[in-house]
Design a protein around this motif. Structure first.
Motif, PDB file in Angstrom:
ATOM      1  N   THR A  24       0.839  -1.357  -0.125  1.00  0.00           N
ATOM      2  CA  THR A  24       0.212  -0.039  -0.135  1.00  0.00           C
ATOM      3  C   THR A  24       0.749   1.299   0.065  1.00  0.00           C
ATOM      4  O   THR A  24       0.368   2.444  -0.298  1.00  0.00           O
ATOM      5  CB  THR A  24      -0.882  -0.036   1.216  1.00  0.00           C
ATOM      6  OG1 THR A  24      -0.043  -0.236   2.352  1.00  0.00           O
ATOM      7  CG2 THR A  24      -2.027  -1.142   1.151  1.00  0.00           C
ATOM      8  N   GLN A  44      -0.504   3.951  -2.494  1.00  0.00           N
ATOM      9  CA  GLN A  44      -1.336   5.139  -2.277  1.00  0.00           C
ATOM     10  C   GLN A  44      -0.502   6.313  -2.912  1.00  0.00           C
ATOM     11  O   GLN A  44      -1.136   7.313  -3.070  1.00  0.00           O
ATOM     12  CB  GLN A  44      -1.411   5.246  -0.822  1.00  0.00           C
ATOM     13  CG  GLN A  44      -2.319   4.238  -0.215  1.00  0.00           C
ATOM     14  CD  GLN A  44      -2.831   4.508   1.250  1.00  0.00           C
ATOM     15  OE1 GLN A  44      -2.487   5.644   1.840  1.00  0.00           O
ATOM     16  NE2 GLN A  44      -3.762   3.745   1.558  1.00  0.00           N
ATOM     17  N   SER A  49     -10.141   8.347   0.567  1.00  0.00           N
ATOM     18  CA  SER A  49      -8.874   8.886  -0.205  1.00  0.00           C
ATOM     19  C   SER A  49      -9.266   9.104  -1.745  1.00  0.00           C
ATOM     20  O   SER A  49      -8.669   9.770  -2.510  1.00  0.00           O
ATOM     21  CB  SER A  49      -7.721   8.223   0.306  1.00  0.00           C
ATOM     22  OG  SER A  49      -7.438   8.201   1.766  1.00  0.00           O
TER      23      SER A  49
END
Length: 306
Positions: free
Chosen positions: A80, A84, A172
Motif C-alpha cells: 500500500t 497510495q 482517499s
C-alpha cells in the motif's frame, strides 16, 4: 465480533495525519462521524471499547520504540505504500509518517496484545509486518515468556469492498458510498459504477465474477437476487442498469435502519463524546499496563533511586 471477542475499536486520528497533515481542521468532526457510524451499525460501548487513538498516548510511546527496531526495507516493501503514492494525488506523501504508519499500526495492535485483527485483504501485509515486529521485539527483549503475541488477520466474508470506480472503496480515492448517504445519492452513485469491461453493449454477455457491481451483490444482496444476477448477466438477459438498481435496493435496505439509529446521537452528540472518553480511559489503563511490561523487558524501567 463483539459477541465473540474482547474488542477494541479506535478512531485513528493520528493515522489521518499521514495524508491530511496540512489541514487538520476537520479531524475532530470526522472523528465524531466515525463513532456515529459505528454506533449506527450496532457497536455496543458496553461490550466493546470505543476510543480515540490520540487520547491514549501510550500508542505513540510504543510506536517510537518499535521504530527503533524496524528496518526501512520492511516498510518500503509494504504494497500500500507505493499504491497510495500513485493513487493519492495533490499531496506530498514523502514523509516519515506516511512511510512509517504500519509501525504505528503495529503499536495500535500490540499495545492491547491483540490476537486477531479484522482487516480487508489490502491490510493483510500490514498485519504480517506487525508479526515481524513482534518477533523482532520478542527476540531482543523477551526473557522466558514473549512480551507480545503474534496477531493473525481476521478476514470477513467481504474481505474486499469495491468502490464506484472498481478500486477498493476509500475516502482517499473519492469512490465511496457513505453510511449516511440518502437513497437518491446511493442510487446515483451506483448508476456511475464501473461494470464488467467486456459488456460494451446491452446484448453482450457479462461475467459477475469480474464485475464490481457483482461483488456488491455478493456482499449485500440475498441469495435469490445473486442467482438472478448470475444468470441474467451471463446470458445478457439483464442490463447493467437493472443490475445496479438491484444492488441499490440491497444497500438501501441495510443503510436505512442504520441511519435511523444514528439520529439519536446526531441529535445529542455529547452522548457520543462521553462514550469516546469513557472508552479512552479504559484503553489507557490497559495500554499503561502493557507499557510497564515493555519498559521492564527492555531494561528501561528505572528511576533515580535505583
Amino acid at each position: 465480533m463483539q459477541d465473540q471477542y474482547e474488542c477494541f475499536f479506535f478512531v485513528a486520528d493520528w493515522h489521518a495525519l499521514t495524508t491530511d497533515y496540512a489541514d487538520t481542521s476537520r479531524i475532530k468532526e470526522n472523528s465524531l462521524e466515525v463513532l456515529l457510524d459505528w454506533l449506527a451499525a450496532g457497536l455496543d460501548p458496553e461490550r466493546s471499547t470505543l476510543f480515540i487513538q490520540s487520547h491514549v498516548p501510550q500508542h505513540a510511546e510504543l510506536h517510537l520504540l518499535f521504530s527503533m527496531i524496524t528496518p526501512l526495507g520492511w516498510l518500503e516493501r509494504v504494497p500500500t505504500y507505493k499504491e497510495q503514492q500513485e493513487n493519492i494525488t495533490g499531496r506530498d506523501l514523502s514523509t516519515y509518517g506516511f512511510l512509517g504508519y504500519p509501525v504505528l499500526q503495529a503499536a495500535d495492535i500490540l499495545i492491547y496484545k491483540g490476537d486477531f485483527v479484522p482487516v480487508g485483504e489490502d491490510q493483510v501485509p500490514h498485519v504480517e509486518l506487525t508479526r515481524e515486529v513482534t518477533r523482532r521485539f520478542n527476540q531482543f527483549y523477551s526473557r522466558s515468556v514473549p512480551v507480545f503475541p503474534e496477531p493473525q488477520p481476521l478476514l470477513t466474508p467481504a474481505a474486499k469492498l469495491p468502490g464506484t470506480d472498481g478500486r477498493k472503496m476509500s475516502k482517499s480515492y473519492g469512490n465511496m458510498i457513505l453510511l449516511t448517504d440518502p437513497e437518491p445519492i446511493v442510487r446515483q452513485k451506483l448508476k456511475t459504477m464501473v461494470t464488467d469491461p467486456a459488456r460494451v453493449r446491452r446484448t453482450d454477455p457479462g461475467n459477475p465474477e469480474v464485475c464490481p457491481v457483482g461483488d456488491l451483490h455478493k456482499i449485500f444482496s440475498n441469495a435469490e437476487t445473486i442467482a438472478k444476477v448470475d444468470v441474467g448477466c451471463r446470458s445478457a438477459g439483464i442490463g447493467c442498469i437493472e443490475c445496479k438498481s438491484w444492488a441499490a435496493d440491497a444497500l438501501v435496505r441495510i443503510l436505512h435502519p442504520m441511519q435511523e439509529r444514528r439520529k439519536k446521537y446526531e441529535d445529542n452528540p455529547q452522548l457520543a463524546w462521553d462514550i469516546l472518553e469513557a472508552g479512552s480511559e479504559r484503553a489507557r489503563k490497559i495500554a499503561s499496563a502493557t507499557m510497564v511490561e515493555v519498559r521492564e523487558s527492555m531494561g528501561m524501567s528505572w528511576n533515580v533511586h535505583d
